[in-house]
Write a protein that holds these residues in place. Sequence first.
Motif, short mmCIF file in Angstrom:
data_model
loop_
_atom_site.label_atom_id
_atom_site.label_comp_id
_atom_site.label_asym_id
_atom_site.label_seq_id
_atom_site.Cartn_x
_atom_site.Cartn_y
_atom_site.Cartn_z
N TYR A 198 0.82 -1.21 0.00
CA TYR A 198 0.00 0.00 0.00
C TYR A 198 0.85 1.27 0.00
CZ TYR A 198 -3.75 -3.24 1.33
OH TYR A 198 -4.65 -4.28 1.37
N ASN A 199 2.11 1.13 -0.43
CA ASN A 199 2.98 2.31 -0.48
C ASN A 199 3.27 2.81 -1.89
OD1 ASN A 199 5.09 0.43 -1.33
ND2 ASN A 199 5.21 -0.14 0.83
N HIS A 200 2.98 1.98 -2.90
CA HIS A 200 3.19 2.40 -4.29
C HIS A 200 2.48 1.41 -5.21
CE1 HIS A 200 6.02 -0.93 -4.33
NE2 HIS A 200 6.16 -0.79 -5.63
N PHE A 201 2.37 1.76 -6.49
CA PHE A 201 1.91 0.85 -7.53
C PHE A 201 3.12 0.50 -8.41
CE2 PHE A 201 -2.10 2.61 -6.30
CZ PHE A 201 -3.07 1.70 -6.68
N GLY A 202 3.06 -0.67 -9.04
CA GLY A 202 4.12 -1.06 -9.95
C GLY A 202 4.17 -0.16 -11.17
N PRO A 203 5.24 -0.28 -11.97
CA PRO A 203 5.46 0.66 -13.07
C PRO A 203 4.77 0.32 -14.38
CG PRO A 203 7.35 -0.81 -12.88
CD PRO A 203 6.40 -1.18 -11.77
N GLU A 204 4.31 -0.92 -14.55
CA GLU A 204 3.76 -1.31 -15.86
C GLU A 204 2.31 -1.78 -15.71
OE1 GLU A 204 5.67 -3.22 -19.75
OE2 GLU A 204 5.69 -4.59 -18.04
N TYR A 214 -4.58 9.29 -7.06
CA TYR A 214 -4.05 8.22 -6.23
C TYR A 214 -2.67 8.52 -5.65
CZ TYR A 214 -7.73 4.87 -7.49
OH TYR A 214 -8.93 4.22 -7.63
N PHE A 215 -1.95 9.45 -6.24
CA PHE A 215 -0.56 9.65 -5.87
C PHE A 215 -0.32 10.99 -5.20
CE2 PHE A 215 -0.58 6.88 -9.67
CZ PHE A 215 -0.13 5.72 -9.05
N SER A 216 0.65 10.98 -4.30
CA SER A 216 1.02 12.18 -3.57
C SER A 216 2.18 12.89 -4.26
CB SER A 216 1.43 11.82 -2.14
OG SER A 216 2.02 12.91 -1.49
N GLY A 224 8.55 4.18 -6.60
CA GLY A 224 7.56 4.85 -7.43
C GLY A 224 6.84 5.92 -6.63
N LYS A 225 5.87 6.56 -7.26
CA LYS A 225 5.14 7.61 -6.58
C LYS A 225 4.41 7.06 -5.36
CE LYS A 225 4.21 10.31 -10.81
NZ LYS A 225 3.14 10.82 -11.70
N PRO A 226 4.47 7.76 -4.23
CA PRO A 226 3.77 7.29 -3.03
C PRO A 226 2.27 7.48 -3.14
CG PRO A 226 4.79 9.41 -2.60
CD PRO A 226 5.23 9.00 -3.98
N ILE A 227 1.53 6.74 -2.34
CA ILE A 227 0.08 6.79 -2.36
C ILE A 227 -0.41 8.01 -1.58
CG2 ILE A 227 -2.03 5.48 -1.88
CD1 ILE A 227 -0.15 4.20 -3.93
N PHE A 229 -2.51 9.59 0.90
CA PHE A 229 -3.37 9.31 2.05
C PHE A 229 -3.78 10.56 2.82
CE2 PHE A 229 -1.26 5.08 1.66
CZ PHE A 229 -2.41 4.32 1.50
N ASP A 230 -3.24 11.72 2.45
CA ASP A 230 -3.54 12.88 3.28
C ASP A 230 -3.70 14.19 2.52
OD1 ASP A 230 -0.92 13.39 2.53
OD2 ASP A 230 -0.12 13.45 4.58
N GLU A 231 -3.75 14.15 1.19
CA GLU A 231 -3.94 15.37 0.41
C GLU A 231 -5.38 15.44 -0.10
OE1 GLU A 231 -0.81 16.04 -2.52
OE2 GLU A 231 0.47 14.63 -1.43
N ALA A 232 -5.65 16.43 -0.94
CA ALA A 232 -6.97 16.55 -1.56
C ALA A 232 -7.32 15.25 -2.27
CB ALA A 232 -6.99 17.72 -2.54
N TYR A 233 -8.56 14.85 -2.20
CA TYR A 233 -9.10 13.63 -2.83
C TYR A 233 -8.64 12.35 -2.12
CZ TYR A 233 -10.48 16.69 -6.67
OH TYR A 233 -11.03 17.69 -7.42
N SER A 234 -7.94 12.47 -0.99
CA SER A 234 -7.41 11.27 -0.34
C SER A 234 -8.50 10.37 0.24
CB SER A 234 -6.41 11.65 0.76
OG SER A 234 -7.01 12.45 1.75
#
Length: 607
Positions: A198-204, A214-216, A224-227, A229-234
């Motif tokens: 739950y910390n990133h998605f794979g690249p492909e 989905y990304f911060s 990869g880009k972190p998920i 969890f605390d910004e707009a749309y989180s």
Amino acid sequence: MKYEPIFPFFRGDSCEFNTWAPKANKVQLELCQSGQLIEMQPQQRGYWSATIENTKPGTRYKYRLNDSQSYPDPASLSQPDGVHEASEVVNLKNFEWTDDDWKNIPLKEMIQYELHTGTFSSTGNFDEIRQKLKYFKELGINTIEILPVAQFSGHRNWGYDGVYPFAVQNSYGGAHELMTLVNECHKNGIAVILDVVYNHFGPEGNYVGNFGHYFSGKYSTPWGKPINFDEAYSDGVRNYIIQNVLMWCRDFHIDGLRLDAVHSIFDFGAKHIMQELAEKLDVLSHETGWEHYLIAESHLNDVKYISPVSSGGYGLDAQWSDDFHHAIHTLTTNERNSYYMDFGETQQLSKSIKDVFVFDGQYSEFRKKTYGNSTANNPGEQFVIFNQNHDQVGNRMNGDRLISLTDFETAKTIAATMFVTPNVPMLFMGEEYGERNPFYYFVSHQDPELNRLVREGRKEEFKDFYDNTNNAVDPDSTEAFENSKLSWNIEDNAEKKAMFGCYQTLIRLRKEHPVLQLTDKNNLKISEQGKLIVLERWQEERRLFAVINFEDKEKSLKVQPNTNKPLTRIFGSSEKSWNGPGEITPKSIVAGDEISVNKKSIVIYSN
């Protein structure tokens, strides 16, 4: 926060499709077999839904965004043709479960076994794991911990490159075969823990960013880009992850989740996502009648993750601790590169046995800072320890297992040391019979450029440990995957057979001895003489006394167990039955006796 359905589910003969796509002004459900496009209705906060009559499992579909590109479902339950192709409707409710009497294994009683589905067997699927349940019972394993099974690109991957968290990897057998495995495990008294990311998605095959936020943009991870969890749309992202946790435990009857690298899950909101997951799973546990566990992987040495919410923690059940591994690895291999530079002293191994964290507020030369906190208020059952795992083996350039870096006698001594601690022991597949095949890092991305970047990235990482990385195995090669498969063939190999018997005995002792059944870190005394450790544990009048010699020579000592009663030898790693040189310690001892202990060995006494 309202929790919304996120994947297709059936109501009678109709199927309700749902997706979170706040970036879209228009979403259509594309039924791939017929080519039909069905308008989805906007709901609050970026959700879209459509109910289709007479839909059957197996229906292929995508979501078309803004009359333009069509993509697989971010919450797809099945990707039968891989990460770029259509999603498949699955009815999670039509499996016939027969585990009604199952109540899960208490954490303190667990003997965990970490395995990778693709390399555990020659065929690399769930059915082959199921065929080994009798083997697990014979060994004494009561919990298997499966590396991630979320759909990833290709057929060769550790699983941490998953891009469809709700879809079970097609090459492993998909959702139905995983359910079958879990059901059979429960019927055989074996719990199942699933590794989730739950910390990133794979690249492909990662299309979620086309749907929602989905990304911060505030943080970063090595993968990869972190998920977000605390910004707009989180809220939508949090709902996505919460629904994933509930799906695994509710619909797949998974007993616990190992949360990958929680130190790279960033959340500065009022309620951390870890706490929210724990709360929702507690509710589910009350509904199902058995407890489901959340086990964190963290390199922060911070008990905040497993401490009660009332004490300022997040309320998870347990966490992995690397310190036992690092301490015993450096003591037996003399490696001091990279993060191993902080370890190598016998006292550190003793501390990892007594206090779990070696660094609980000390300065780390490797990290260039003080880190860690005290585990004094956390029982041993909240910490999972190991002498090797997929990371510690697979992140080595040559995929070396500990037995290949040391020797047969040392490997037995290391194993027994793990089982006499008050923490939850975990084996890495194959160690129980002394597997010597390597375990490499491997991928099979379809994009050659991605494979090149992985190759170069791995070589760069290896430079912390090795002067020359030119001969590193290519992660995208078939050989990296095939050579990582377990060799098995235990009965025809004297060394493997002896090691298996040794592990069998140690696991039986762990389960049956009243002192080893406890996860109390307080009733424990430990001391060192060079590379020799003396450990004593007790419960009321029962005593367990172990002498562990990591020296390359025989050692003599005067034993001083805290009892006047004689103690009887219940295990010796040098015994000839384990292909050892023969035990030289007496069969029984009393306080004040002087004994000699073989080099690279452990002996355990008890009253």
